[in-house]
Design an enzyme around this catalytic site. Sequence first.
Site, PDB file in Angstrom:
ATOM      1  N   LYS A 204       0.749  -0.716  -0.205  1.00  0.00           N
ATOM      2  CA  LYS A 204       0.283   0.477   0.171  1.00  0.00           C
ATOM      3  C   LYS A 204       0.889   1.306   0.176  1.00  0.00           C
ATOM      4  O   LYS A 204       1.916   1.337   0.531  1.00  0.00           O
ATOM      5  CB  LYS A 204      -1.196  -0.375   0.992  1.00  0.00           C
ATOM      6  CG  LYS A 204      -2.075  -0.673   0.838  1.00  0.00           C
ATOM      7  CD  LYS A 204      -3.250  -1.046   1.451  1.00  0.00           C
ATOM      8  CE  LYS A 204      -4.248  -2.060   1.380  1.00  0.00           C
ATOM      9  NZ  LYS A 204      -5.570  -1.897   2.381  1.00  0.00           N
TER      10      LYS A 204
ATOM     11  N   ARG B  98      -2.841 -10.067   4.825  1.00  0.00           N
ATOM     12  CA  ARG B  98      -3.486 -10.796   3.373  1.00  0.00           C
ATOM     13  C   ARG B  98      -2.235  -9.906   2.080  1.00  0.00           C
ATOM     14  O   ARG B  98      -2.159  -8.839   2.538  1.00  0.00           O
ATOM     15  CB  ARG B  98      -4.612  -9.647   3.262  1.00  0.00           C
ATOM     16  CG  ARG B  98      -5.990  -9.733   1.318  1.00  0.00           C
ATOM     17  CD  ARG B  98      -6.610  -8.436   1.816  1.00  0.00           C
ATOM     18  NE  ARG B  98      -6.888  -8.028   0.320  1.00  0.00           N
ATOM     19  CZ  ARG B  98      -6.921  -7.920  -0.621  1.00  0.00           C
ATOM     20  NH1 ARG B  98      -6.111  -6.971  -0.576  1.00  0.00           N
ATOM     21  NH2 ARG B  98      -7.735  -7.401  -2.218  1.00  0.00           N
TER      22      ARG B  98
END
Length: 276
Positions: free
Chosen positions: A218, A258
Amino acid sequence: MTLSELSNQSGPLIMGVVNVTPDSFSDGGRFFLHASAIEQAKELIEAGADVLDIGGESTRPGAVPVSAADEIARVVPVIEGLRKDYDVPISIDTFKPEVARAAVSAGATIWNDIRALEGEGSLEAAAELNCDIILMHMKGDPQTMQSEPRYDDVVAEVEAYLLARAEAAMAAGVGRERIWLDPGIGFGKTLDHNLSLIRATGRLAAHGFPLLMAASRKRFIAALEEREGADPSKANERIGGTIAVHLKALELGAKMVRVHDVQAMKQAIRVWKACV
């Protein structure tokens, strides 16, 4: 076996990401074709993924929405293709109840909802489907969420929201043992908001609901590099930062991570566990 039972039996779980979209931030649409997505999923399983998360709509900042019909056409053939050869738990990453229904009918056993079942008919669908549910926090929506998000106390507000959504799910008929929480790293949060939530993993995981941490590749990792005087990385260059966040989260009580890079995460967890 529920996802919680699998976690209790196997230890920390790795959820591998398969984006069946043309505009994913992490892979640029490399797995948009069904055959490519299925092949990528198989590689993630062989690399050690305990769970697969299949998504047919990008939720990156500024992503363009797609219809439920298009989303179903993207994900259902992939789920069906995987079910022919594998019994790995499959999660459908969607906020649309009609997509969740189609995915579960095709073989998915987990509903990963970035809107925490706030969509019309979502609570009722979750209770009816009787599958595992992941409730995530998001401020705003993918089109607006990164436009100067503000909180008085990000940890307290995310915590209160997730607990309220868990209560709503249980009131609708979802079993407590099927509910997971996700603080929504990168979904309507600044760099400092994200870091505060990561540090608060233990607090967020202390309410009896297992916690998923999903920080893979991210943008806040690049923002942190920039703050520290380094050149910001591209999405596929953030593996080190991804691993650092997820090992810290596991240390503080998260039960599943994840990730896009399953093999690297699997190795990191193996070594981390050997050193604890």
